[in-house]
Design an enzyme around this catalytic site. Structure first.
Site, short mmCIF file in Angstrom:
data_model
loop_
_atom_site.label_atom_id
_atom_site.label_comp_id
_atom_site.label_asym_id
_atom_site.label_seq_id
_atom_site.Cartn_x
_atom_site.Cartn_y
_atom_site.Cartn_z
N ASP A 206 5.43 -5.29 9.59
CA ASP A 206 5.73 -5.31 8.15
C ASP A 206 6.84 -6.29 7.80
O ASP A 206 6.85 -6.88 6.73
CB ASP A 206 6.10 -3.89 7.69
CG ASP A 206 4.89 -2.96 7.67
OD1 ASP A 206 3.76 -3.46 7.79
OD2 ASP A 206 5.08 -1.74 7.54
N THR B 73 8.66 3.76 1.54
CA THR B 73 8.61 4.18 2.95
C THR B 73 9.59 3.38 3.81
O THR B 73 9.54 3.43 5.03
CB THR B 73 7.18 4.02 3.51
OG1 THR B 73 6.71 2.70 3.18
CG2 THR B 73 6.23 5.04 2.94
#
Length: 282
Positions: A63, A173
């Site tokens: 990510d 998140t």
């Protein structure tokens, strides 16, 4: 001509972490070559190739690499797909273990497109785009700052805390979660405002619509302590004396992401956040 079966005809393949991605990059290049898919490669050691005609950006890594690629290449206005090496990713979620099959499936256009909302921070006449979050923080984390928050010109609160996080659903998140913020499903259009270790125990994360206009003013800082606005954890803007207000609003440009057809946000949550399953469910 095998190209006719592919929706995406020219790829930019991006790999930031030279050591971790070396063999994966060679493997992905081989898959593309064998299928006669045109591509150019970008790594920190290479010069930026010509991006003419690029219609898909493939990022090898997690990510973090996806965020870097978003910052570098979002202006091309084409979708991104992330090939994940090992760890579960929320943004990079094409599994490298089965990349031979799943990359080809995506190239054919069989995938789940998602547009992530991004936010702009306007400070001192400049605009900065965040994909995850914008954080206000003092240089010394044990010193409390005081700030005021307004939403659509309505006064919300004045707080003393270590800092403030304003997060997108994508960033819910990430750092916001560590600070006690809620997990926001990607199909919910909201921003999360979370105080970092606030002095008042009644402080709770606040969810507001993404198209809200947020204004934050730093009203007090400890003496001899600088404060910073931090964009996605990697870009620091020092808050200057006499210029203590910044604004946050939804960015006009979204971030287009492609997921594999079997992608499921809750599976990613279970895997990435280790949500408990009993032994027989695993």
């Amino acid at each position: 001509n095998s190209l006719s079966m592919f929706k995406y005809k020219k790829l930019l393949v991006v790999a930031y972490d030279q050591e971790k991605t070396q063999s994966a990059l060679a493997h992905v290049s081989q898959i593309l070559s064998e299928n006669n898919v045109s591509f150019v490669t970008y790594t920190p050691k290479t010069d930026l190739p010509s991006t003419d005609g690029i219609d898909l950006i493939t990022v090898i890594g997690g990510d973090g690499s996806m965020l870097s690629a978003a910052k570098d290449f979002q202006h091309l206005n084409v979708p991104f797909v992330g090939i994940n090496l090992g760890k579960v990713g929320f943004m990079a979620d094409l599994d490298y273990g089965s990349v031979d099959q799943n990359l080809i499936v995506v190239l054919k256009g069989k995938c789940l497109p998602e547009t992530k909302e991004t936010i702009d921070c306007i400070y001192n006449g400049k605009s900065y785009t965040a994909y995850n979050e914008i954080v206000l923080h003092t240089q010394k984390s044990y010193k409390l700052m005081q700030f005021e928050v307004k939403v659509n010109d309505n006064f919300v609160y004045r707080k003393r805390a270590d800092g403030l996080i304003i997060s997108t659903s994508n960033g819910s998140t990430a750092y916001s979660l560590s600070a006690g913020g809620p997990i926001v499903s990607p199909d919910v259009s909201a921003l999360v405002i979370t105080s970092l270790n606030p002095l008042s125990l009644s402080a709770r994360p606040l969810l507001i619509p993404t198209d809200s206009k947020v204004e934050v003013s730093l009203t007090k800082t400890p003496p001899n302590t600088d404060s910073y606005i931090i964009i996605d954890g990697n870009e620091e803007i020092k808050v200057e004396e006499g210029l203590t207000t910044f604004k946050i609003q939804k960015s006009a440009k979204g971030f287009k992401l492609l997921h594999p057809l079997d992608h499921d946000f809750y599976t990613a949550c279970r895997d990435k956040l280790n949500w408990s399953l009993s032994k027989d469910e695993k």
